[in-house]
Each structure stands twice: as structure tokens, then as C-alpha cells.
Motif scaffolding. Sequence first.
Motif, PDB file in Angstrom:
ATOM      1  N   VAL A 257      41.101  24.273  36.255  1.00  0.00           N
ATOM      2  CA  VAL A 257      41.665  25.832  35.799  1.00  0.00           C
ATOM      3  C   VAL A 257      41.854  26.237  36.651  1.00  0.00           C
ATOM      4  N   ILE A 258      42.789  27.104  36.748  1.00  0.00           N
ATOM      5  CA  ILE A 258      43.157  27.805  38.014  1.00  0.00           C
ATOM      6  C   ILE A 258      42.842  28.821  37.112  1.00  0.00           C
ATOM      7  N   LEU A 259      42.425  30.676  37.832  1.00  0.00           N
ATOM      8  CA  LEU A 259      41.892  31.644  37.729  1.00  0.00           C
ATOM      9  C   LEU A 259      42.713  32.360  39.119  1.00  0.00           C
ATOM     10  N   VAL A 260      43.564  32.923  38.321  1.00  0.00           N
ATOM     11  CA  VAL A 260      43.693  34.303  39.338  1.00  0.00           C
ATOM     12  C   VAL A 260      43.901  35.599  38.525  1.00  0.00           C
ATOM     13  N   GLU A 261      43.509  35.603  40.050  1.00  0.00           N
ATOM     14  CA  GLU A 261      42.619  37.531  39.352  1.00  0.00           C
ATOM     15  C   GLU A 261      43.974  38.783  41.088  1.00  0.00           C
ATOM     16  N   ALA A 262      43.831  39.465  40.604  1.00  0.00           N
ATOM     17  CA  ALA A 262      44.428  40.508  41.338  1.00  0.00           C
ATOM     18  C   ALA A 262      43.742  42.495  40.738  1.00  0.00           C
ATOM     19  N   GLN A 263      43.861  43.166  42.306  1.00  0.00           N
ATOM     20  CA  GLN A 263      42.804  43.667  41.859  1.00  0.00           C
ATOM     21  C   GLN A 263      43.681  45.116  42.297  1.00  0.00           C
ATOM     22  N   LYS A 270      38.079  56.663  44.949  1.00  0.00           N
ATOM     23  CA  LYS A 270      39.018  55.185  45.735  1.00  0.00           C
ATOM     24  C   LYS A 270      37.868  55.183  46.253  1.00  0.00           C
ATOM     25  N   GLY A 271      38.220  53.825  46.495  1.00  0.00           N
ATOM     26  CA  GLY A 271      37.650  52.820  46.760  1.00  0.00           C
ATOM     27  C   GLY A 271      37.104  51.701  45.890  1.00  0.00           C
ATOM     28  N   LEU A 272      37.613  51.934  44.731  1.00  0.00           N
ATOM     29  CA  LEU A 272      36.895  50.996  43.113  1.00  0.00           C
ATOM     30  C   LEU A 272      38.174  50.899  42.475  1.00  0.00           C
ATOM     31  N   PHE A 273      38.024  49.373  42.639  1.00  0.00           N
ATOM     32  CA  PHE A 273      38.755  48.411  42.233  1.00  0.00           C
ATOM     33  C   PHE A 273      39.030  48.189  40.174  1.00  0.00           C
ATOM     34  N   GLU A 274      39.846  48.085  39.321  1.00  0.00           N
ATOM     35  CA  GLU A 274      39.863  47.000  38.137  1.00  0.00           C
ATOM     36  C   GLU A 274      40.412  45.832  38.490  1.00  0.00           C
TER      37      GLU A 274
END
Length: 294
Positions: A257-263, A270-274
Motif C-alpha cells: 500500500v502507498i502512503l502519501v503525506e503532506a504537511q 510557528k514551526g508546527l505542522f498538520e
Amino acid sequence: MDWYPDADESTLLRTPIRFATGYAPAVAGSRWFRDTERRDIQGELPGWPEGPVFTLNTKTTQNVDRVAGGLINGMITAVRVAVEAVVGGNSVAVGTSPPRSAAEDPANEAEDFPVMWAAPGTRARTLPWQLDPGRRPDRYRVDAVITERRLVLLGVGSDMTAPAEVLWETPRDAVTGAQQMAFSEGGHDVRVRFSDDSWARLATGDTRKFAGLLADRRQLLPESDLTPGQRERVARLVAELPANAQAPRCFRLPSGVILVEAQVPAKVGKGLFETHSILMGETGEPARPQSGDL
């Protein structure tokens, strides 16, 4: 708290972290630092300030803790019943601990509780003292950052505008495994093993992802290796994201399975991501992770 990876890497995870704390009655609230002969070594760790000294809890102490825990759980239950009477039984209990599982490693979880197991000269002995809740200053925390190349520990003080301090780092290939430890408060403990056979027991907010990344279950996949259907699905994901999103990263899981992630930069600081992610199959269709994938 600004800290950014080098140009050839990206942040896969950033989460608060600390040395774990004992959970079983005899070791509750305790943590020890051991060599492979089970000797206490905290006095041998260079640069470490003095910290609390723990002893095994007596049967009397354990009984008092058990009674106190029973009273607290009884109060929580009473409050929950009262709330359910008002809202019709649809409330969600908050603040209760999950049922205890059996200790997986009784010698190191119920009879003793080492959070560092390290012979002289091993990597675990180089971990920073700021990981210890009994030593670090008030209003100070440590964040763990995992990138493709390294595991980094950052010190974050009360001044949220100040840059984070790099306390420690190690290449990813020096970490040979990470195991979630179910017998722990809230299930937040993870044992990190290093290539020299030393290890540390840590508690972190995102235990599953932290352990999964360090266990190296994901293979970074260049976009050129995707099928046309998968590339089309990734393009649709990118179109749905805000303009300030980072470029997506693709991983092949053990099942294929392919997992794709984008932040996406978070609005809370600042400096935090979802992290936005999808799982897809051979043609880009939705897929489910299999056992051992995550």
C-alpha cells in the motif's frame, strides 16, 4: 521554538518526549538508569545534575496507592453517572486510564523500571538529562524530531519566540528498532533500541507514529515510481491542500500500500505542522493498511 531540517530532509514527525515513568505498583512513579549489570549509573553520566532517588514501593505504599486510585476512580464514575443522567447517557469519560495489560517484560516493568539500559560508551548514555522530568526546569520540554536521516531532540523553554536548542541527535541507522510498550500509563511508552544494544524507554504523545517511523516500516518512494493512477490521485490531493502546503512525500508500506503525506503549517504556532495523508492501491484507489504496515 523555530527549528528547521536541512535542505535535503524534511520533518516527518515532531512530538514532545521524556523518559517514561513506572506504572506497576512496585515501581509506580519511579525511573532508574542502569548498565547491563543492572547497576545504577546516573552518577556516572557526564554533565547530569543531581536528580531524585527512587526505591521500590513497599506493600503498604502500594496498598495506599491502590485505595487512593479506587477512591479517585469512584469519584470519576460518580461524576460520569451524574453527567449521563443530565445528557442522556451520551457523554464520553475523560481522564480515566485504560485497563492495564500484563507486563510484557516483568523484570524491567514490574520488578525494576530502567529507562536507560547502557554499557559504558554506548549511545543511550549520551541522551540528554533534560529528558528526565525530575531534572529539567519548570516550563521546559523536549521535542523529538524524526527526519529521513536522523532523530533529533530539541529543548524548548518558556520563551516560545526563542530558537529551540538542539540537545542531541543521532543518524537513523543508529536506531535499530522502536517498540510500543502497552504496559504503561495511557499506552504512551516506547522502547528505542540502538545499534550498540543500548536502549531507552521514553514516553511520547504520538507513540504509534513515532515507533512506526523509527522501526523503518516505510520505504520512501520517488514520484517517478508511482503508477499513472497513483500520480493522478496525488495531484488531486495537492489541489485540495492550502497553497502553503509542503510537497507530498510517498512511502511504500510492507504490504505494498502507498502512503502519501503532506504537511501544512499549523495556525496554532510557528514551526508546527498538520499532516494530511491518504492510502492508495495500485491504481490510486483508496486502500487500507494491513497488519504490520503502521
